[in-house]
Design a protein around this motif. Structure first.
Motif, short mmCIF file in Angstrom:
data_model
loop_
_atom_site.label_atom_id
_atom_site.label_comp_id
_atom_site.label_asym_id
_atom_site.label_seq_id
_atom_site.Cartn_x
_atom_site.Cartn_y
_atom_site.Cartn_z
N UNK A 759 0.78 -1.22 0.00
CA UNK A 759 0.00 0.00 0.00
C UNK A 759 0.82 1.27 0.00
N UNK A 760 2.14 1.18 -0.09
CA UNK A 760 2.99 2.37 -0.11
C UNK A 760 3.09 2.87 -1.55
N UNK A 761 2.88 4.20 -1.75
CA UNK A 761 2.84 4.71 -3.12
C UNK A 761 3.34 6.15 -3.17
N UNK A 762 4.03 6.48 -4.25
CA UNK A 762 4.46 7.84 -4.52
C UNK A 762 3.27 8.61 -5.09
N UNK A 763 2.99 9.78 -4.51
CA UNK A 763 1.87 10.61 -5.00
C UNK A 763 2.44 11.96 -5.42
N UNK A 771 -7.13 9.79 -4.50
CA UNK A 771 -7.40 8.54 -5.19
C UNK A 771 -6.81 7.35 -4.44
N UNK A 772 -5.57 7.50 -4.00
CA UNK A 772 -4.93 6.38 -3.30
C UNK A 772 -5.58 6.13 -1.94
N UNK A 777 -8.89 2.52 1.38
CA UNK A 777 -10.07 2.42 2.24
C UNK A 777 -11.04 1.38 1.71
N UNK A 778 -11.05 1.19 0.39
CA UNK A 778 -11.96 0.23 -0.23
C UNK A 778 -11.39 -1.19 -0.22
N UNK A 794 -6.24 -1.47 12.01
CA UNK A 794 -7.00 -0.52 11.21
C UNK A 794 -6.26 -0.17 9.94
N UNK A 795 -6.90 0.65 9.09
CA UNK A 795 -6.29 1.00 7.81
C UNK A 795 -6.03 2.50 7.68
#
Length: 1028
Positions: A759-763, A771-772, A777-778, A794-795
């Motif tokens: 779940x780690x992402x460059x934004x 969006x991420x 969350x979904x 938790x998320x």
């Protein structure tokens, strides 16, 4: 009164008072106030410090000889007494010979130049010594002071009037009983690697064996008095009240005068590891056995040998013949003349002797070690050689033998046109090789002697020098040729120890001298000769003490003050001391009862195998009633640990369960991210050692870690705030909107409690952030969506500033807030916009200063969060402004890290974590040295599905691993690997080893190309581009 120099008023009546500094006489009897041996005494008159001592009496040489043959050569097969120094071609039998006679006697009248305090307490309370034993204790103390003084080190300070208390049974205690000159290099290195825990006993009376409860036939070894070694060569004479329990014992095992017999008895059947035993020493002193062992099992070149025996040693019976070794078993002592002469004649005329012009005749048996005989005769004198053999056969008993061996001609190293002046020179090579992690031999140092080719070369009769210097003196100075010789010596020496270890593995406990008896180091003496047109090291003898002493003497050359650069090289004893520490850790932890919280996934299967190997008694708390480890532990407690919002209540419930089951725990720990806070809370309930729950919570929640450290401005300086990165926690879309205005973009979004870079992402901008956040969350709402990555917490997410630079892992071992060890690895560039790891190398390729910056940054960040005890993994980036923190994982590093550190450094992070959990300081070397380099690449199911089912299948990779061609670490089971590619974790790691970073990198690149791991969509060369 005890041994040593009595003090006034001790033991009731005052003893004679010595001046504070005077030439020491080891034979002075202070009870009777006269010399025990007036004719041999060197102090019948007082000698001032700079005076010339009186001439040595004639009988002193015999005493010195007895000492050198019996006490200084622990496993030596090459006695160096004066009786061995016979000229080449000698036809005369030696005047005195006979088997070794066990007994005691006075030490030699040692003349030790120098000046040191004599008013020291060498007596051990409760263990009185006789006059002869006291004489040996005083002798060894004087020898130690002389060795320290010649090495430029301070004399020993007497602290015996203030006994050390310590923590009996909970501390490493490395104990050596033997000659200080033989073991000085080990003692000094031990003082560096484990300060205050390396002890030298100068007398067997300072040690006591006591029965070991629950271990019939075995005994624990306690030390009441010793000389302790510390960094900088500092030494202290200490008493221990209560006595310290020895966790590793190494003794000089000569069976003649002095400590030999008592040392052999002390070393037998101990509960603690021992580095030698009298039983193993006797095997290694059998030249026939060791020569056949080296030639047959080790493939090591040995001199062509003809052996006569009345009965083969038991360990040689039924074994195949060895090349170059002819065994003749005689039926009796009568009527063997014809057979002996025929065999000798055939041997001397055989091609097996090559260019040898002379043969040596010697006896093979431990019984003859103290009074060995050596005959050297021209090869052409067949009758003389046969007569000599027949004369020696009269002295043999069963399982003893007479050896006739070729004297290897010295290699002619000088080049045509540049003749060496004077007599031809010969080289004798001494190699020290140590047993390391996984029972693998490792060459630690090579020392050479150079002398006339027409005289035997012996230890202690030639100055030690490096291989490069020795070969250059003989005319071989080209670096490439010297490197070839060094590789040959390394291969042969390591093969020799491997053969010895293989033999020991076949022996019973009784044959080894105890369950814990092993050979941890070996000295191998080689002659350098020419065989098959190539320079070849030929193994002559096996020994321990002589080669170790020679290495110490060579290292001592750098002790005296001088101008110019100082050569920095690892001590010969470094691998041996590391083995002592590793075996001590096992000794301390054997039988410990530990509670493990959370069994973990497939990647943690090694835990249970290691626990069985270390003798740990594990009890497991796990949510899955069908967990594979439930059948591998002492106690399995099924308990739901996934609801972390109830950790405090669960800790109290678990504490009640533990007490109800009557578990007597020594420690409690976890290596699974989700269970770290619960573990700290449970330890608090049970009163067991652990970092505080508050510290664990702080490290577990990534945004709290960074924000907390940003506020830690110091002092001391540099403060942890220098390494923290601005960030914002995210629990809602509103938080995201606020964060994009507070954190500079581009940024990195990740799960607050995540693991494995899932779940780690460059934004790049605000829309990507929203969006991420919505996608996570979904898709990742709870533990069931992706087990093992922290979703039980938790998320929630966070947004942090993107830091440009190279990424690194630092794995730390902390105890009581002190840094005990740190291991730095480098990571390759990731596949942006994701951050899943692609490649890594260890040890780091960074400059030492940059490596130190990373280590200190990781250490300060852990302390800043309150993490004082445990094994921690810290991820950082090295930027132009220094290290910046990515996150702290308050448990040992995952993926391949534990395996790589164990392989390269011999340090097991799992065992270190278990020791900290038990409140024990991990037994780790202060400055562990890597044994090579590893470079690895990750494989992903999304990128490598086809090759993972064909050329790089699990079976194929495991087969290559077993052959030593790569290191294969599997992280996921087939079920765990079935996740969407966007959230996948690495499936496995494939790594290659090399003597250099470049070599390992090139090997891995070639392997990945051959297996199909490398490709346009997964460019391995790019991922390895940082490792140069």
């Amino acid at each position: 009164m005890g041994g040593g120099f009595p003090r006034e008023g001790r033991g009731g009546s005052p003893g004679p008072t010595l001046p504070s500094r005077h030439w020491a006489c080891p034979w002075r009897c202070y009870i009777k106030q006269r010399c025990l041996s007036p004719m041999l005494c060197c102090c019948r008159r007082r000698v001032p410090t700079r005076s010339v001592p009186p001439a040595e009496p004639r009988r002193a040489s015999a005493a010195r000889q007895a000492f050198s043959l019996s006490t200084c050569k622990m496993l030596s097969l090459d006695p160096l007494g004066l009786e061995w120094d016979c000229p080449l071609g000698s036809k005369d039998l030696e005047e005195e010979e006979g088997p070794r006679v066990e007994g005691s006697g006075l030490p030699p009248p040692g003349y030790f130049p120098g000046s040191w305090s004599q008013d020291v307490g060498l007596d051990c309370k409760g263990s009185p010594e006789g006059a002869e034993a006291r004489a040996w204790t005083v002798y060894y103390y004087s020898l130690l002071q002389s060795c320290l003084q010649q090495a430029g080190l301070p004399e020993t300070q007497d602290r015996s009037q203030a006994p050390r208390t310590g923590c009996p049974g909970a501390e490493v205690t490395l104990c050596i009983l033997g000659s200080p000159s033989t073991f000085l290099s080990v003692l000094l290195e031990g003082g560096v690697q484990s300060p205050g825990n390396m002890l030298l006993c100068l007398s067997p009376a300072w040690l006591t064996k006591v029965p070991a409860p629950g271990q019939p036939g075995e005994a624990a070894l306690l030390v009441s008095k010793a000389v302790s070694f510390h960094p900088g060569g500092l030494t202290f004479l200490d008493d221990f009240v209560p006595a310290r329990r020895v966790t590793y014992f190494l003794a000089g095992l000569g069976l003649g005068p002095g400590q030999g017999r008592e040392a052999a008895e002390l070393a037998r059947d101990l509960t603690c590891p021992t580095g030698a035993s009298a039983e193993l020493a006797r095997l290694l002193e059998d030249r026939l056995l060791t020569r056949r062992l080296l030639a047959q099992q080790g493939g090591v070149a040995v001199p062509a040998t003809l052996a006569f025996t009345y009965k083969l040693p038991a360990l040689l019976q039924g074994r195949d013949a060895s090349p170059g070794l002819r065994l003749v078993e005689l039926s009796g002592k009568e009527g063997q003349e014809t057979l002996v002469k025929d065999e000798v004649g055939a041997f001397l005329h055989s091609e097996a002797l090559g260019d040898a012009l002379q043969v040596a005749i010697k006896l093979s048996s431990w019984r003859w070690r103290g009074r060995q005989v050596l005959r050297l005769h021209p090869r052409a004198e067949v009758g003389t050689v046969a007569d000599t053999v027949l004369a020696l056969l009269e002295k043999l008993e069963e399982e003893e033998s007479v050896l006739v061996e070729a004297v290897c001609p010295p290699a002619r190293l000088s080049f045509p046109g540049s003749p060496q002046p004077g007599p031809e020179l010969a080289v004798r090579i001494c190699a020290v090789v140590c047993r390391t992690q996984g029972d693998r031999p490792l060459l630690s140092k090579v020392v050479c002697a150079v002398g006339r080719g027409d005289h035997p070369l012996r230890h202690q009769s030639s100055l030690p020098r490096t291989l490069e210097v020795a070969l250059a003196q003989c005319g071989l100075g080209e670096a490439a040729q010297v490197a070839v010789v060094r590789r040959s010596v390394k291969a042969a020496a390591e093969a020799a120890l491997a053969a010895v270890l293989a033999l020991e593995a076949e022996l019973s406990v009784e044959q080894r001298g105890g369950r814990q008896a092993r050979t941890d180091f070996l000295g191998v003496d080689f002659a350098l000769t020419v065989a098959g047109g190539a320079l070849t090291p030929v193994a002559l003898e096996l020994n321990g003490g002589l080669c170790l002493e020679a290495c110490g003497a060579l290292e001592g050359l750098w002790a005296s003050p001088r101008s110019g650069p100082v050569a920095e090289e690892a001590a010969a004893a470094a691998p041996l001391v590391e083995t002592m520490l590793r075996r001590s850790a096992r000794c301390l932890m054997e039988g410990k009862q530990l509670l493990v919280i959370g069994g973990g996934g497939f990647s943690k299967k090694f835990v249970w195998e290691a626990a069985r190997d270390y003798g740990l008694k594990l009890h497991l708390v796990e949510s899955d009633p069908n967990h594979f480890a439930s059948q591998l532990v002492q106690t399995f407690i099924h308990f739901d640990v996934t609801e972390h919002r109830r950790d405090e209540d669960n800790a109290r419930l678990l504490a009640e369960l533990v007490r109800a089951r009557g578990l007597q725990l020594d420690g409690c720990f976890s290596y699974w991210d989700d269970c770290l806070v619960l573990t700290a809370l449970l330890c608090q309930e049970l009163g067991l050692p652990c970092s505080s729950p508050a510290a664990m919570r702080l490290a577990k929640q990534k945004s709290h870690t960074q924000l907390h450290l940003l506020c830690r401005q110091g002092p001391p300086w540099p403060s942890p705030s220098l390494h923290a990165v601005p960030c914002c926690p995210l629990e809602s879309e509103a938080d995201v909107e606020r964060a994009v205005h507070q954190v500079p973009l581009p940024g990195v979004m990740k799960l607050e409690f995540g693991a494995g870079a899932v779940g780690v992402r460059l934004v790049e901008d605000a829309p990507q952030c929203h969006e991420h956040f919505s996608r996570i969350a979904r898709d990742l709402q709870g533990e069931a969506d992706h087990p093992g990555i922290g979703l039980g917490w938790g998320n929630a997410m966070l947004l942090m500033e993107f830091i440009d630079g190279t990424e690194h892992d630092v794995d730390l071992v902390l105890f009581g807030g002190r840094l005990l060890a740190a291991f730095v690895s480098d990571n390759g560039p990731t596949r942006l916009p994701g951050f899943t790891e692609t490649a890594a190398c260890m040890p780091t390729g960074l400059a030492p200063e940059q490596e130190a910056q990373l280590v200190q940054a990781a250490f300060r960040c852990c302390l800043g969060c309150g993490l004082l005890d445990g094994v921690f993994n810290v991820e950082l980036k090295l930027t132009g402004a220094g290290p910046r923190l990515i996150e702290i994982n308050p448990r040992m590093g995952g993926f391949y890290l534990r395996d790589w550190i164990l392989e390269l450094y011999g340090v097991d992070l799992l065992l270190a974590a278990a020791m900290v959990a038990c409140g024990l300081r991990p037994a780790l070397p202060t400055h562990p040295r890597a044994r090579g380099h590893l470079v690895g690449v990750m494989c992903l199911v999304s990128q490598h599905l086809q090759v993972l089912n064909s050329t790089a299948s699990q079976e194929a990779l495991q087969a290559l691993h077993d052959r030593g061609l790569l290191r294969f670490n599997l992280f996921l089971s087939s079920e765990e690997a079935l996740v969407p590619s966007e959230y996948e974790e690495p499936y496995c790691s494939v790594a290659c080893a090399g003597s250099s970073l470049a070599e390992a990198r090139l090997r891995l690149l070639g392997l990945c190309q051959g297996l199909g791991i490398d490709g346009p969509h997964y460019p391995v060369a790019h991922f390895l581009s940082h490792f140069k």
